[in-house]
Design an enzyme around this catalytic site. Structure first.
Site, PDB file in Angstrom:
ATOM      1  N   PRO A 117      -0.285   8.463  12.047  1.00 37.45           N
ATOM      2  CG  PRO A 117       0.137   7.201  10.145  1.00 37.45           C
ATOM      3  CD  PRO A 117      -0.473   7.099  11.510  1.00 37.45           C
ATOM      4  N   GLY A 118      -1.088  11.594  10.424  1.00 35.75           N
ATOM      5  CA  GLY A 118      -2.185  12.477  10.019  1.00 35.75           C
ATOM      6  C   GLY A 118      -2.552  12.144   8.585  1.00 35.75           C
ATOM      7  CE1 TYR A 119      -7.815  12.942   6.603  1.00 34.56           C
ATOM      8  CE2 TYR A 119      -6.965  13.943   8.612  1.00 34.56           C
ATOM      9  CZ  TYR A 119      -7.986  13.322   7.920  1.00 34.56           C
ATOM     10  OH  TYR A 119      -9.171  13.066   8.549  1.00 34.56           O
ATOM     11  CD  GLN A 166     -12.223   8.445   9.173  1.00 36.75           C
ATOM     12  OE1 GLN A 166     -11.458   8.932  10.002  1.00 36.75           O
ATOM     13  NE2 GLN A 166     -11.815   7.973   8.007  1.00 36.75           N
ATOM     14  CE1 TYR A 217      -8.633   4.020   9.176  1.00 33.54           C
ATOM     15  CE2 TYR A 217      -8.516   6.162  10.242  1.00 33.54           C
ATOM     16  CZ  TYR A 217      -7.923   5.173   9.478  1.00 33.54           C
ATOM     17  OH  TYR A 217      -6.630   5.343   9.027  1.00 33.54           O
ATOM     18  CB  ILE A 246       1.812   4.132   4.806  1.00 36.66           C
ATOM     19  CG1 ILE A 246       1.162   5.526   4.736  1.00 36.66           C
ATOM     20  CG2 ILE A 246       2.739   4.031   6.010  1.00 36.66           C
ATOM     21  CD1 ILE A 246       0.264   5.880   5.917  1.00 36.66           C
ATOM     22  CB  CYS A 269       1.217  -1.106   7.656  1.00 38.41           C
ATOM     23  SG  CYS A 269       1.101   0.410   6.728  1.00 38.41           S
ATOM     24  N   GLY A 322      -4.906  -1.641   6.524  1.00 47.15           N
ATOM     25  CA  GLY A 322      -6.057  -0.912   7.068  1.00 47.15           C
ATOM     26  C   GLY A 322      -6.964  -0.437   5.952  1.00 47.15           C
ATOM     27  N   GLY A 348       0.835  -1.200   0.000  1.00 45.79           N
ATOM     28  CA  GLY A 348       0.000   0.000   0.000  1.00 45.79           C
ATOM     29  C   GLY A 348       0.870   1.250   0.000  1.00 45.79           C
TER      30      GLY A 348
HETATM   31  P1  NDP Z   1      -3.495   1.842   1.344  1.00 42.20           P
HETATM   32  O1  NDP Z   1      -4.920   1.624   0.985  1.00 42.20           O
HETATM   33  O2  NDP Z   1      -2.559   2.368   0.317  1.00 42.20           O
HETATM   34  O3  NDP Z   1      -2.862   0.515   1.970  1.00 42.20           O
HETATM   35  C1  NDP Z   1      -3.574  -0.339   2.798  1.00 42.20           C
HETATM   36  C2  NDP Z   1      -3.060  -1.730   2.603  1.00 42.20           C
HETATM   37  O4  NDP Z   1      -3.767  -2.659   3.438  1.00 42.20           O
HETATM   38  C3  NDP Z   1      -3.232  -2.211   1.160  1.00 42.20           C
HETATM   39  O5  NDP Z   1      -2.040  -2.836   0.755  1.00 42.20           O
HETATM   40  C4  NDP Z   1      -4.365  -3.210   1.293  1.00 42.20           C
HETATM   41  O6  NDP Z   1      -4.358  -4.193   0.300  1.00 42.20           O
HETATM   42  C5  NDP Z   1      -4.097  -3.790   2.660  1.00 42.20           C
HETATM   43  N1  NDP Z   1      -5.255  -4.516   3.155  1.00 42.20           N
HETATM   44  C6  NDP Z   1      -6.532  -4.076   3.274  1.00 42.20           C
HETATM   45  N2  NDP Z   1      -7.323  -5.057   3.733  1.00 42.20           N
HETATM   46  C7  NDP Z   1      -6.533  -6.144   3.924  1.00 42.20           C
HETATM   47  C8  NDP Z   1      -6.765  -7.462   4.370  1.00 42.20           C
HETATM   48  N3  NDP Z   1      -7.983  -7.891   4.764  1.00 42.20           N
HETATM   49  N4  NDP Z   1      -5.716  -8.338   4.423  1.00 42.20           N
HETATM   50  C9  NDP Z   1      -4.487  -7.944   4.059  1.00 42.20           C
HETATM   51  N5  NDP Z   1      -4.198  -6.695   3.627  1.00 42.20           N
HETATM   52  C10 NDP Z   1      -5.211  -5.807   3.549  1.00 42.20           C
HETATM   53  O7  NDP Z   1      -3.545   2.825   2.604  1.00 42.20           O
HETATM   54  P2  NDP Z   1      -2.375   3.626   3.339  1.00 42.20           P
HETATM   55  O8  NDP Z   1      -1.044   3.178   2.911  1.00 42.20           O
HETATM   56  O9  NDP Z   1      -2.742   5.035   3.275  1.00 42.20           O
HETATM   57  O10 NDP Z   1      -2.651   3.147   4.846  1.00 42.20           O
HETATM   58  C11 NDP Z   1      -1.770   2.278   5.557  1.00 42.20           C
HETATM   59  C12 NDP Z   1      -2.143   2.342   7.039  1.00 42.20           C
HETATM   60  O11 NDP Z   1      -1.974   3.682   7.498  1.00 42.20           O
HETATM   61  C13 NDP Z   1      -3.600   1.965   7.309  1.00 42.20           C
HETATM   62  O12 NDP Z   1      -3.669   1.219   8.507  1.00 42.20           O
HETATM   63  C14 NDP Z   1      -4.265   3.320   7.489  1.00 42.20           C
HETATM   64  O13 NDP Z   1      -5.409   3.221   8.298  1.00 42.20           O
HETATM   65  C15 NDP Z   1      -3.155   4.107   8.135  1.00 42.20           C
HETATM   66  N6  NDP Z   1      -3.287   5.540   7.987  1.00 42.20           N
HETATM   67  C16 NDP Z   1      -3.290   6.138   6.760  1.00 42.20           C
HETATM   68  C17 NDP Z   1      -3.414   7.506   6.659  1.00 42.20           C
HETATM   69  C18 NDP Z   1      -3.400   8.229   5.366  1.00 42.20           C
HETATM   70  O14 NDP Z   1      -3.631   9.442   5.363  1.00 42.20           O
HETATM   71  N7  NDP Z   1      -3.124   7.601   4.248  1.00 42.20           N
HETATM   72  C19 NDP Z   1      -3.573   8.353   7.842  1.00 42.20           C
HETATM   73  C20 NDP Z   1      -3.551   7.632   9.091  1.00 42.20           C
HETATM   74  C21 NDP Z   1      -3.417   6.274   9.143  1.00 42.20           C
HETATM   75  P3  NDP Z   1      -5.230  -3.970  -1.061  1.00 42.20           P
HETATM   76  O15 NDP Z   1      -4.766  -2.668  -1.634  1.00 42.20           O
HETATM   77  O16 NDP Z   1      -4.887  -5.145  -1.876  1.00 42.20           O
HETATM   78  O17 NDP Z   1      -6.657  -3.940  -0.630  1.00 42.20           O
END
Ligand code: NDP
Length: 246
Positions: A182-184, A149, A152, A13, A87, A89, A11
Site C-alpha cells: 500500500p501507499g498512504y 524509515q 521500516y 487495514i 498485516c 506492523g 487495525g
Molecule cells: P494499524 O496501526 O491500524 O494496525 C496495525 C495492527 O498491528 C494493529 O492491530 C496492532 O495492534 C497490530 N500489532 C502491532 N504490533 C503487534 C504485535 N507485536 N503483535 C500482534 N499485533 C501487533 O496500522 P495499519 O492498519 O495502517 O497497518 C496495517 C499494515 O499495513 C502494517 O503492516 C503497515 O505497515 C502496513 N501499511 C500501512 C500503510 C498506511 O498508510 N496505513 C501504508 C503501507 C503499509 P495494536 O493496535 O493493539 O498495537
C-alpha cells in the site's frame, strides 16, 4: 467455507480486510495484539452489531511461541487456516543517525520476524491440504525507501524477499504467496504522522488523495480467490501512482 487469519486484524487495514472477507463468505479470525483484549472485544462487538461475524485471538507476533498459541486457538475456533494475511506492523521513525537500537529492533521484529513466526505455524497444514494463500502487507516505502524509515523500509523490502522465496518453495502445492504494497492509507498509523509531513506526501500522489483501507481489502480478497492460482511471488502496488516501476 474457507478460513482466513488476519494478523493486526483489528487495525485500520486489517479491519477492512476482515469485514470484506466475512462479507464474501470466509470464516474470519482477527488476531489482535495480546495487550489489547478489551479493545479487541469491543471491536468484535461493534462488527457483530453491523451483522459481521469475526472470531478474535490474541497474541504477540514478535514471539514464536505466542504466534503458535494464537494460530492453535484460531484453528480450534474455525478449523485449518486456508488464507493467512500478515498485516500486523508498526513504525518507529527516526533518521538513521538518531535511530536507537530499540527503534530498529521493534520494527524488524514486528514487521519482518513476525512473518516467519506466524507463517511457520500454517505452512505445513497448507502443504498437506494442497491449498493456501499467504498475503503479506508490505509498503510502498519498502519499494522506494523513505526518509526517516531505514528500519521500516528494510523490513518491508525484506518481506517481499520472503514472499518470492516461499512462493517458489510452495508453487507446486497449490499455495500462492504474494505481497501487497500500500501507499498512504487513512488509518491510525498515518493519523499519527505530523500533518505537514502527510500533506506534503499526499500532494505528491498522482491520484491526489490518500487510499482507503477498503481499497487494500479489495485486492486481498482477489488474491485469496481460488481463481487467482496463477498469481504468485508478485508485489502488487496500491499507491495512487506514488511509485511506479516497470
Ligand atoms: P494499524 O496501526 O491500524 O494496525 C496495525 C495492527 O498491528 C494493529 O492491530 C496492532 O495492534 C497490530 N500489532 C502491532 N504490533 C503487534 C504485535 N507485536 N503483535 C500482534 N499485533 C501487533 O496500522 P495499519 O492498519 O495502517 O497497518 C496495517 C499494515 O499495513 C502494517 O503492516 C503497515 O505497515 C502496513 N501499511 C500501512 C500503510 C498506511 O498508510 N496505513 C501504508 C503501507 C503499509 P495494536 O493496535 O493493539 O498495537
Amino acid at each position: 467455507m474457507k478460513t482466513v487469519l488476519v494478523t493486526g486484524g483489528n487495525g485500520g487495514i486489517g479491519s477492512a480486510i476482515c469485514r470484506d472477507m466475512a462479507e464474501n463468505g470466509y470464516s474470519v479470525v482477527a488476531a489482535y495484539y495480546s495487550d489489547e483484549k478489551e479493545q479487541a472485544r469491543a471491536w468484535q462487538r461493534s462488527l457483530q452489531e453491523q451483522g459481521v461475524d469475526v472470531e478474535i485471538v490474541g497474541g504477540d507476533v514478535t514471539d514464536y511461541e505466542s504466534a503458535k498459541g494464537m494460530v492453535d486457538e484460531a484453528v480450534m475456533k474455525v478449523g485449518p487456516i486456508d488464507v493467512l494475511v500478515n498485516c500486523a506492523g508498526i513504525t518507529r521513525d527516526a533518521t538513521f543517525r538518531k535511530m536507537v537500537p530499540d527503534q530498529w529492533n521493534e520494527v524488524i521484529n514486528t514487521n519482518l520476524d513476525s512473518v516467519y513466526n506466524v507463517t511457520h505455524q500454517v505452512i505445513n497444514g497448507m502443504l498437506e491440504r494442497g491449498f493456501g494463500r499467504i498475503i503479506n502487507i508490505a509498503s510502498v516505502n519498502g519499494q522506494k525507501g523513505q526518509f526517516g524509515q531505514t528500519n521500516y523500509s528494510a523490513a518491508k523490502a525484506g518481506l517481499h524477499g520472503f514472499t518470492m522465496a516461499l512462493a517458489q518453495e510452495t508453487a507446486r502445492k497449490g499455495i500462492t504467496v504474494n505481497t501487497v504494497s500500500p501507499g498512504y492509507i487513512s488509518t491510525p498509523m498515518t493519523q499519527a504522522m505530523p500533518v505537514e509531513v502527510l500533506d506534503a506526501i499526499v500532494g505528491s500522489v498522482p491520484v491526489g488523495r490518500m487510499g482507503e483501507p477498503e481499497e487494500i481489502a479489495h485486492t486481498v480478497l482477489w488474491l485469496a480467490s481460488e481463481k487467482s492460482a496463477y498469481v504468485t511471488g508478485a508485489n502488487i502496488p496500491i499507491n495512487g501512482g506514488l511509485f511506479m516501476a516497470a
